[in-house]
Scaffold this motif. Structure first.
Motif, PDB file in Angstrom:
ATOM      1  N   ASP A  76     -12.370  17.469   7.159  1.00  0.00           N
ATOM      2  CA  ASP A  76     -12.220  17.752   8.589  1.00  0.00           C
ATOM      3  C   ASP A  76     -11.361  16.686   9.264  1.00  0.00           C
ATOM      4  OD1 ASP A  76     -13.779  19.960   8.281  1.00  0.00           O
ATOM      5  OD2 ASP A  76     -15.548  19.157   9.293  1.00  0.00           O
ATOM      6  N   THR A  77     -11.509  15.437   8.843  1.00  0.00           N
ATOM      7  CA  THR A  77     -10.701  14.348   9.397  1.00  0.00           C
ATOM      8  C   THR A  77      -9.246  14.484   8.972  1.00  0.00           C
ATOM      9  OG1 THR A  77     -12.596  12.826   9.458  1.00  0.00           O
ATOM     10  CG2 THR A  77     -10.399  11.842   9.444  1.00  0.00           C
ATOM     11  N   ASP A  78      -9.009  14.758   7.692  1.00  0.00           N
ATOM     12  CA  ASP A  78      -7.638  14.890   7.189  1.00  0.00           C
ATOM     13  C   ASP A  78      -6.909  16.073   7.809  1.00  0.00           C
ATOM     14  OD1 ASP A  78      -7.902  12.694   5.589  1.00  0.00           O
ATOM     15  OD2 ASP A  78      -8.219  13.798   3.720  1.00  0.00           O
ATOM     16  N   GLN A  79      -7.622  17.191   7.984  1.00  0.00           N
ATOM     17  CA  GLN A  79      -6.984  18.416   8.467  1.00  0.00           C
ATOM     18  C   GLN A  79      -7.064  18.561   9.987  1.00  0.00           C
ATOM     19  OE1 GLN A  79      -8.123  21.909   6.289  1.00  0.00           O
ATOM     20  NE2 GLN A  79      -8.068  20.896   4.326  1.00  0.00           N
ATOM     21  N   HIS A  80      -7.543  17.521  10.654  1.00  0.00           N
ATOM     22  CA  HIS A  80      -7.585  17.474  12.119  1.00  0.00           C
ATOM     23  C   HIS A  80      -8.481  18.557  12.713  1.00  0.00           C
ATOM     24  CE1 HIS A  80      -3.356  15.856  11.175  1.00  0.00           C
ATOM     25  NE2 HIS A  80      -4.186  14.835  11.252  1.00  0.00           N
ATOM     26  N   ARG A  81      -9.526  18.936  11.975  1.00  0.00           N
ATOM     27  CA  ARG A  81     -10.548  19.808  12.543  1.00  0.00           C
ATOM     28  C   ARG A  81     -11.498  18.998  13.422  1.00  0.00           C
ATOM     29  NH1 ARG A  81     -12.403  22.258   6.812  1.00  0.00           N
ATOM     30  NH2 ARG A  81     -10.499  23.380   6.242  1.00  0.00           N
ATOM     31  N   ILE A  82     -11.459  17.707  13.267  1.00  0.00           N
ATOM     32  CA  ILE A  82     -12.246  16.794  14.086  1.00  0.00           C
ATOM     33  C   ILE A  82     -11.292  15.722  14.600  1.00  0.00           C
ATOM     34  CG2 ILE A  82     -12.878  15.268  12.156  1.00  0.00           C
ATOM     35  CD1 ILE A  82     -15.629  14.968  13.419  1.00  0.00           C
ATOM     36  N   PRO A 138     -12.257   4.991   6.328  1.00  0.00           N
ATOM     37  CA  PRO A 138     -11.853   4.272   7.543  1.00  0.00           C
ATOM     38  C   PRO A 138     -10.357   4.361   7.824  1.00  0.00           C
ATOM     39  CG  PRO A 138     -13.407   2.965   6.264  1.00  0.00           C
ATOM     40  CD  PRO A 138     -13.019   4.115   5.403  1.00  0.00           C
ATOM     41  N   VAL A 139      -9.533   4.318   6.788  1.00  0.00           N
ATOM     42  CA  VAL A 139      -8.086   4.430   6.972  1.00  0.00           C
ATOM     43  C   VAL A 139      -7.730   5.818   7.499  1.00  0.00           C
ATOM     44  CG1 VAL A 139      -5.857   4.417   5.784  1.00  0.00           C
ATOM     45  CG2 VAL A 139      -7.603   2.719   5.190  1.00  0.00           C
ATOM     46  N   ARG A 140      -8.400   6.831   6.963  1.00  0.00           N
ATOM     47  CA  ARG A 140      -8.115   8.202   7.385  1.00  0.00           C
ATOM     48  C   ARG A 140      -8.541   8.439   8.830  1.00  0.00           C
ATOM     49  NH1 ARG A 140      -6.928  11.389   2.841  1.00  0.00           N
ATOM     50  NH2 ARG A 140      -7.048  10.154   0.926  1.00  0.00           N
ATOM     51  N   VAL A 141      -9.589   7.767   9.258  1.00  0.00           N
ATOM     52  CA  VAL A 141      -9.994   7.848  10.662  1.00  0.00           C
ATOM     53  C   VAL A 141      -8.891   7.286  11.557  1.00  0.00           C
ATOM     54  CG1 VAL A 141     -11.597   6.885  12.369  1.00  0.00           C
ATOM     55  CG2 VAL A 141     -12.476   7.884  10.249  1.00  0.00           C
ATOM     56  N   ASN A 143      -6.057   9.704  11.678  1.00  0.00           N
ATOM     57  CA  ASN A 143      -6.418  10.838  12.511  1.00  0.00           C
ATOM     58  C   ASN A 143      -6.265  10.484  13.987  1.00  0.00           C
ATOM     59  OD1 ASN A 143      -8.716  12.122  14.242  1.00  0.00           O
ATOM     60  ND2 ASN A 143      -8.506  13.550  12.540  1.00  0.00           N
ATOM     61  N   ALA A 144      -6.763   9.299  14.386  1.00  0.00           N
ATOM     62  CA  ALA A 144      -6.658   8.875  15.782  1.00  0.00           C
ATOM     63  C   ALA A 144      -5.199   8.724  16.205  1.00  0.00           C
ATOM     64  CB  ALA A 144      -7.417   7.567  15.986  1.00  0.00           C
ATOM     65  N   SER A 145      -4.360   8.200  15.304  1.00  0.00           N
ATOM     66  CA  SER A 145      -2.936   8.062  15.617  1.00  0.00           C
ATOM     67  C   SER A 145      -2.281   9.430  15.792  1.00  0.00           C
ATOM     68  CB  SER A 145      -2.227   7.288  14.505  1.00  0.00           C
ATOM     69  OG  SER A 145      -2.691   5.959  14.449  1.00  0.00           O
ATOM     70  N   TYR A 146      -2.701  10.401  14.988  1.00  0.00           N
ATOM     71  CA  TYR A 146      -2.151  11.754  15.114  1.00  0.00           C
ATOM     72  C   TYR A 146      -2.467  12.339  16.489  1.00  0.00           C
ATOM     73  CZ  TYR A 146      -1.651  16.786  14.432  1.00  0.00           C
ATOM     74  OH  TYR A 146      -1.308  18.110  14.574  1.00  0.00           O
ATOM     75  N   PHE A 147      -3.704  12.153  16.951  1.00  0.00           N
ATOM     76  CA  PHE A 147      -4.100  12.761  18.216  1.00  0.00           C
ATOM     77  C   PHE A 147      -3.669  11.953  19.434  1.00  0.00           C
ATOM     78  CE2 PHE A 147      -7.145  15.199  15.606  1.00  0.00           C
ATOM     79  CZ  PHE A 147      -6.996  16.457  16.183  1.00  0.00           C
ATOM     80  N   PHE A 148      -3.754  10.630  19.355  1.00  0.00           N
ATOM     81  CA  PHE A 148      -3.535   9.805  20.539  1.00  0.00           C
ATOM     82  C   PHE A 148      -2.288   8.938  20.453  1.00  0.00           C
ATOM     83  CE2 PHE A 148      -8.059  10.756  20.654  1.00  0.00           C
ATOM     84  CZ  PHE A 148      -8.232  11.104  21.986  1.00  0.00           C
ATOM     85  N   GLY A 149      -1.623   8.912  19.298  1.00  0.00           N
ATOM     86  CA  GLY A 149      -0.442   8.085  19.142  1.00  0.00           C
ATOM     87  C   GLY A 149      -0.800   6.665  18.752  1.00  0.00           C
ATOM     88  N   ASP A 150       0.183   5.916  18.319  1.00  0.00           N
ATOM     89  CA  ASP A 150      -0.028   4.514  17.950  1.00  0.00           C
ATOM     90  C   ASP A 150       0.023   3.663  19.203  1.00  0.00           C
ATOM     91  OD1 ASP A 150      -0.180   4.902  15.143  1.00  0.00           O
ATOM     92  OD2 ASP A 150       1.985   5.196  15.101  1.00  0.00           O
ATOM     93  N   SER A 151      -1.137   3.247  19.667  1.00  0.00           N
ATOM     94  CA  SER A 151      -1.214   2.436  20.885  1.00  0.00           C
ATOM     95  C   SER A 151      -1.841   1.093  20.563  1.00  0.00           C
ATOM     96  CB  SER A 151      -2.043   3.151  21.957  1.00  0.00           C
ATOM     97  OG  SER A 151      -3.343   3.388  21.477  1.00  0.00           O
ATOM     98  N   CYS A 199     -10.157  16.926  24.102  1.00  0.00           N
ATOM     99  CA  CYS A 199     -11.024  16.823  25.279  1.00  0.00           C
ATOM    100  C   CYS A 199     -12.484  16.614  24.879  1.00  0.00           C
ATOM    101  CB  CYS A 199     -10.875  18.077  26.140  1.00  0.00           C
ATOM    102  SG  CYS A 199      -9.300  18.163  27.035  1.00  0.00           S
ATOM    103  N   ALA A 200     -12.915  17.256  23.785  1.00  0.00           N
ATOM    104  CA  ALA A 200     -14.296  17.072  23.334  1.00  0.00           C
ATOM    105  C   ALA A 200     -14.549  15.626  22.932  1.00  0.00           C
ATOM    106  CB  ALA A 200     -14.591  18.005  22.157  1.00  0.00           C
ATOM    107  N   THR A 201     -13.575  14.978  22.303  1.00  0.00           N
ATOM    108  CA  THR A 201     -13.751  13.585  21.900  1.00  0.00           C
ATOM    109  C   THR A 201     -13.675  12.647  23.097  1.00  0.00           C
ATOM    110  OG1 THR A 201     -13.043  13.909  19.623  1.00  0.00           O
ATOM    111  CG2 THR A 201     -12.720  11.717  20.544  1.00  0.00           C
ATOM    112  N   ILE A 202     -12.838  12.958  24.079  1.00  0.00           N
ATOM    113  CA  ILE A 202     -12.841  12.154  25.306  1.00  0.00           C
ATOM    114  C   ILE A 202     -14.191  12.282  26.002  1.00  0.00           C
ATOM    115  CG2 ILE A 202     -11.759  11.831  27.562  1.00  0.00           C
ATOM    116  CD1 ILE A 202      -9.142  12.834  26.294  1.00  0.00           C
ATOM    117  N   ALA A 203     -14.764  13.495  25.993  1.00  0.00           N
ATOM    118  CA  ALA A 203     -16.119  13.666  26.536  1.00  0.00           C
ATOM    119  C   ALA A 203     -17.107  12.805  25.756  1.00  0.00           C
ATOM    120  CB  ALA A 203     -16.525  15.138  26.467  1.00  0.00           C
ATOM    121  N   ALA A 204     -16.963  12.757  24.425  1.00  0.00           N
ATOM    122  CA  ALA A 204     -17.850  11.928  23.602  1.00  0.00           C
ATOM    123  C   ALA A 204     -17.668  10.446  23.917  1.00  0.00           C
ATOM    124  CB  ALA A 204     -17.576  12.184  22.120  1.00  0.00           C
TER     125      ALA A 204
END
Length: 416
Positions: free
Chosen positions: A20-26, A128-131, A134-142, A183-188
């Motif tokens: 789910d993390t690799d395929q961006h289902r989460i 942990p690396v895949r997390v 995943n975060a970089s994919y959704f939110f960019g490298d910040s 949006c669900a993760t921002i809610a989390a």
């Protein structure tokens, strides 16, 4: 106390979370406020195994929305040096029992990894690396020292009443499914800050001035952690912000992607031809069925994907129509499934995979699914042997459709 016994993950359950993390289902998100060693020590003491953590280590926190309502995952990565890989990672599942219920925290135990071979262990330890990827994919490298929600709060302030339109533009050309997960993760994120506040005040109230057994968790130290929260976010807004972004997540993906309603006439056509043997069905093996259903539900009805640690109990049957059987039953692959959800109730669904290369999947409506499945359960049915995909491989709906049709050919043709 807010802490329950650990959940002991099996290999398949953890692989689901990895995939789910690799395929961006989460969607995972860096959590600036919770990236505090004392919070991670607190979780380790009360919900984890209490294993030693070196004084010199520091931590980074990550959050992702769970599939259950008002639930989320917290991952703490422990570092001796931020330029090196993490020395350890601790994973927790947090949920609220009802809209006004208590917070429950459970450590997700991964001791099954002790029995893995070196290659499989290395893959699991890359979580942990895949997390982070995943975060970089959704939110960019910040930069991690910047407030990750500052821009989001500014947008909210300037677009009151137009939040869905605003974030539709802000998240760009992503699919509605990805915008919903964002949006669900921002809610989390906001709900996790609120949960930590409740946990800390609960511990201070129950343990008194000095919580037992740790010089890192004096009451004054615990309350000190809350100061950055007050500086960045109005504490009274936390529940409202959590609800707002969950509403946005539902707005982007409010209803499952469904095929036209399948009438009783369509049900009779399927049932009659199944009884006469004119329509052949195959049964998928347990692992193949579980893997495929997670893919289909994540695309068509994400809220119906059961949580990673829920053990699979269910059946999946499928058939292939080479030509339309009726106006309601176009050509393609049909999958009929039943599984037990986390409340112990049976969930029955019928999916239609369009017979096209783009891999379009639909979750159908209808009133005959239970009867048809009971008929299939009462008859001897051959089991389809699909190739066992490695958990790190991404198999899209079009790929599954091809594999299902190929297996179907081995046991005789369907209609047409």
């Amino acid at each position: 106390m807010c802490f329950d016994d650990p959940i002991y993950l099996d290999r398949g359950s953890f692989e689901d979370l990895m995939v789910d993390t690799d395929q961006h289902r989460i969607c995972w998100m860096y959590h600036d406020i919770l990236s505090h060693p004392r919070i991670a020590w607190l979780f380790d003491k009360y919900a984890g195994k209490g294993t030693p953590i070196r004084e010199a280590w520091t931590t980074m926190a990550w959050v992702a929305a769970g599939y259950q309502e008002d639930s989320f995952y917290l991952l703490f990565k422990w570092y001796e040096d931020f330029y090196d890989p993490p020395q350890r990672s601790d994973l927790y599942f947090v949920e609220r029992e009802g809209p006004d219920g208590e917070i429950r925290v459970r450590f997700l135990n991964r001791d099954f990894q002790n029995k893995l071979e070196r290659r499989e262990l290395a893959w699991c330890e890359s979580f942990p690396v895949r997390v982070s990827q995943n975060a970089s994919y959704f939110f960019g490298d910040s930069k991690f020292d910047a407030n990750p929600v500052g821009r989001i709060l500014q947008l909210l302030g300037r677009n009151a009443g137009r939040e869905l339109e605003c974030f539709d533009w802000y998240f760009g050309r992503r699919s509605d499914g990805e915008k919903s997960r964002l949006c669900a993760t921002i809610a989390a994120y906001f709900r996790s800050v609120q949960a930590i506040r409740e946990i800390l005040f609960s511990l201070v109230a129950s343990d008194g001035k000095t919580p037992e057994g740790s010089r890192h968790m004096r009451a004054d130290d615990l309350l000190e952690i809350l100061k950055p929260v007050s500086a960045q976010i109005d504490e009274e807004r936390l529940p409202a912000l959590g609800r707002l972004f969950q509403d946005l997540a539902d707005g982007f993906f409010d209803e499952p992607s469904r095929a036209p309603y399948l009438s009783r006439g369509a049900g009779r056509a399927l049932t009659d031809r199944t009884e006469t043997g004119e329509l052949r069905w195959l049964r998928l093996g347990r692992q193949s069925g579980r893997r495929l259903l997670r893919e289909l539900y994540s695309r068509c009805a994400p809220r119906s994907v059961w949580d990673v640690f829920h053990r699979w109990q269910g059946e999946v049957y499928y058939t292939v129509l080479r030509r339309p059987l009726s106006q309601d039953l176009p050509r393609g692959v049909y999958l009929l499934s039943r599984f037990e959800d986390q409340t112990g109730l049976d969930v029955t669904g019928l999916f239609w995979l369009e017979n096209v290369t783009v891999g379009v999947a639909h979750l159908c409506k209808g009133e005959f699914f239970e009867e048809l499945l009971d008929l299939l359960l009462s008859r001897p049915t051959r089991e389809a042997a699909l190739p066992a995909a490695r958990p790190r491989e991404e198999t899209m709906v079009s790929g599954y459709s091809y594999l299902l049709q190929e297996a179907f050919e081995q046991y005789g043709r369907g209609m047409g």
